[in-house]
Scaffold this motif. Structure first.
Motif, mmCIF file in Angstrom:
data_model
loop_
_atom_site.group_PDB
_atom_site.id
_atom_site.type_symbol
_atom_site.label_atom_id
_atom_site.label_comp_id
_atom_site.label_asym_id
_atom_site.label_seq_id
_atom_site.Cartn_x
_atom_site.Cartn_y
_atom_site.Cartn_z
ATOM 1 N N ASP A 120 -6.635 -6.738 -5.334
ATOM 2 C CA ASP A 120 -5.794 -7.369 -6.353
ATOM 3 C C ASP A 120 -5.894 -6.653 -7.705
ATOM 4 O O ASP A 120 -6.020 -7.262 -8.738
ATOM 5 C CB ASP A 120 -6.140 -8.847 -6.501
ATOM 6 N N ARG A 121 -5.877 -5.329 -7.674
ATOM 7 C CA ARG A 121 -5.880 -4.511 -8.886
ATOM 8 C C ARG A 121 -7.136 -4.728 -9.732
ATOM 9 O O ARG A 121 -7.072 -4.836 -10.964
ATOM 10 C CB ARG A 121 -4.620 -4.763 -9.732
ATOM 11 N N CYS A 122 -8.263 -4.778 -9.072
ATOM 12 C CA CYS A 122 -9.572 -4.858 -9.733
ATOM 13 C C CYS A 122 -9.838 -6.196 -10.417
ATOM 14 O O CYS A 122 -10.788 -6.315 -11.205
ATOM 15 C CB CYS A 122 -9.747 -3.739 -10.764
ATOM 16 N N LYS A 123 -9.026 -7.203 -10.114
ATOM 17 C CA LYS A 123 -9.300 -8.522 -10.707
ATOM 18 C C LYS A 123 -10.532 -9.144 -10.067
ATOM 19 O O LYS A 123 -11.352 -9.772 -10.747
ATOM 20 C CB LYS A 123 -8.086 -9.433 -10.556
ATOM 21 N N THR A 124 -10.676 -8.995 -8.751
ATOM 22 C CA THR A 124 -11.870 -9.442 -8.046
ATOM 23 C C THR A 124 -12.341 -8.324 -7.130
ATOM 24 O O THR A 124 -11.530 -7.578 -6.563
ATOM 25 C CB THR A 124 -11.606 -10.708 -7.212
ATOM 26 N N TRP A 125 -13.646 -8.229 -6.998
ATOM 27 C CA TRP A 125 -14.251 -7.207 -6.159
ATOM 28 C C TRP A 125 -15.091 -7.846 -5.062
ATOM 29 O O TRP A 125 -15.701 -8.897 -5.271
ATOM 30 C CB TRP A 125 -15.143 -6.287 -6.992
ATOM 31 N N LYS A 126 -15.142 -7.183 -3.900
ATOM 32 C CA LYS A 126 -16.006 -7.600 -2.797
ATOM 33 C C LYS A 126 -17.039 -6.507 -2.544
ATOM 34 O O LYS A 126 -16.746 -5.323 -2.615
ATOM 35 C CB LYS A 126 -15.189 -7.854 -1.531
ATOM 36 N N GLY A 127 -18.240 -6.922 -2.219
ATOM 37 C CA GLY A 127 -19.314 -5.985 -1.959
ATOM 38 C C GLY A 127 -20.635 -6.554 -2.445
ATOM 39 O O GLY A 127 -20.714 -7.745 -2.770
ATOM 40 N N PRO A 128 -21.666 -5.728 -2.528
ATOM 41 C CA PRO A 128 -21.657 -4.320 -2.127
ATOM 42 C C PRO A 128 -21.818 -4.135 -0.618
ATOM 43 O O PRO A 128 -22.540 -4.878 0.033
ATOM 44 C CB PRO A 128 -22.877 -3.758 -2.862
ATOM 45 N N TYR A 129 -21.107 -3.114 -0.098
ATOM 46 C CA TYR A 129 -21.268 -2.678 1.271
ATOM 47 C C TYR A 129 -22.173 -1.443 1.259
ATOM 48 O O TYR A 129 -21.921 -0.506 0.500
ATOM 49 C CB TYR A 129 -19.924 -2.319 1.895
#
Length: 334
Positions: A120-129
């Motif tokens: 979503d254009r850096c609005k939310t991030w998932k991780g860390p992987y």
């Protein structure tokens, strides 16, 4: 030219956009950087208090780089969350138009790095992987990747050499749900070749610009692969000089020309650019974007061209070595 402050805080050192990525969607731009505690240093190191924690942030502009809002970066958003296995990325569609990818050094375990993803254009991030690529070689990833398909990515990163010193650039590829080492760009050598910035060239080629330093000299050179990154050869020299080095930001203009921006850590301290009319085989005269820096501690550019043709070059800047470092942007026309 127009110079704009992206981030300026009393007591804080804003630094190194080249390390933390830039993503663009028309007039919307997101740039990553790091905020550290500022401390005047006279021994040639960065003006930061290393005893205090650092924070990864990002700036967002919705108007082509003229105004900015500061947000939490990937590692801050996911702080305290469990480290995820890279196999969980096998359901993520990397080809989405709003996708962004970030990477970070894993200081706790050699041979690995962290990956973050946003849809979503850096609005939310998932991780860390957690990504493992070597048994025990330290990896220092820069945000330099090319999305090839829904589950296919080519990335360019830096790893320490066999003797533990920095460093060499390598190409890695993600397919079938996992990352795999693919090739080295340069053989073992004196000094280092680090911090790539890469473009796809035609159906099967890549052009990488890189920062090197050896025997008291530094420079920016290109490396070319005609075969999807299997083999590499040294290309053209963008810049060569003496003193401290700075990484390049390589990108393609709307008219097809190539451009490299970089910081200059010898007098005159500032931000510079060179353009190529022949696909990186040669580079035109140096362009001065600004030369009013007060100290060598600046640069690490990221650049992006917005729809109206303006180039937004973002970097960290030092007006005086006894004052805080700021994140700034220069808007200019090629």
């Amino acid at each position: 030219m127009q110079h704009i402050e992206v981030y300026s805080e009393p007591g804080r050192f804003g630094g190194w956009p080249a390390n933390h990525g830039l993503w663009g969607w028309g007039n919307e731009i997101v740039v990553g950087f790091q905020s550290c505690a500022f401390k005047v240093i006279d021994d040639g190191n960065h003006a930061i208090d290393k005893t205090k924690p650092r924070q990864n942030l990002q700036g967002r502009s919705l108007d082509g780089g003229r105004t900015w809002k500061i947000e939490e970066g990937p590692s801050v958003q996911t702080e305290g969350m469990a480290v995820l296995d890279s196999n969980e990325l096998s359901t993520f569609d990397f080809s989405g138009v709003d996708v962004a990818i970030s990477f970070e050094t894993n200081k706790l375990e050699k041979g690995t790095m962290y990956q973050y993803v946003s849809s979503d254009r850096c609005k939310t991030w998932k991780g860390p992987y957690q990504i493992r690529l070597f048994p025990d070689r330290c990896i220092e990833p820069r945000i330099d990747y090319i999305i090839e398909g829904k589950q296919s990515i080519t990335g360019f990163f830096t790893a320490h050499k066999d003797n533990g010193e920095e460093g060499n650039i390598f190409c890695a590829k993600y397919w079938d749900g996992s990352w795999n080492f693919f090739s080295w760009l340069d053989s073992e050598h004196a000094g280092f070749v680090i911090m790539p910035s890469t473009l796809r060239m035609g159906a099967h080629g890549y052009l990488t610009s890189a920062r090197w330093q050896r025997e008291g000299k530094w420079g920016l050179s290109t490396f070319l692969s005609p075969d999807e990154g299997k083999t590499w050869k040294l290309g053209s020299s963008v810049y060569e000089g003496e003193g401290l080095s700075n990484p390049p930001s390589l990108f393609r203009l709307q008219d097809g020309r190539l451009c490299v921006t970089y910081g200059m850590r010898t007098l005159p301290y500032g931000i510079f650019a060179r353009l190529s009319d022949d696909g990186g085989l040669s580079w035109n005269d140096e362009r001065i974007l600004r030369s009013d820096g007060g100290h060598w501690d600046l640069g690490y550019t990221r650049s992006y061209q917005v729809p109206n043709g303006d180039i937004v070059t973002i970097y960290y800047f030092c007006h005086d070595k006894k004052t805080e470092r700021t994140i700034e942007a220069t808007i200019w026309r090629p």
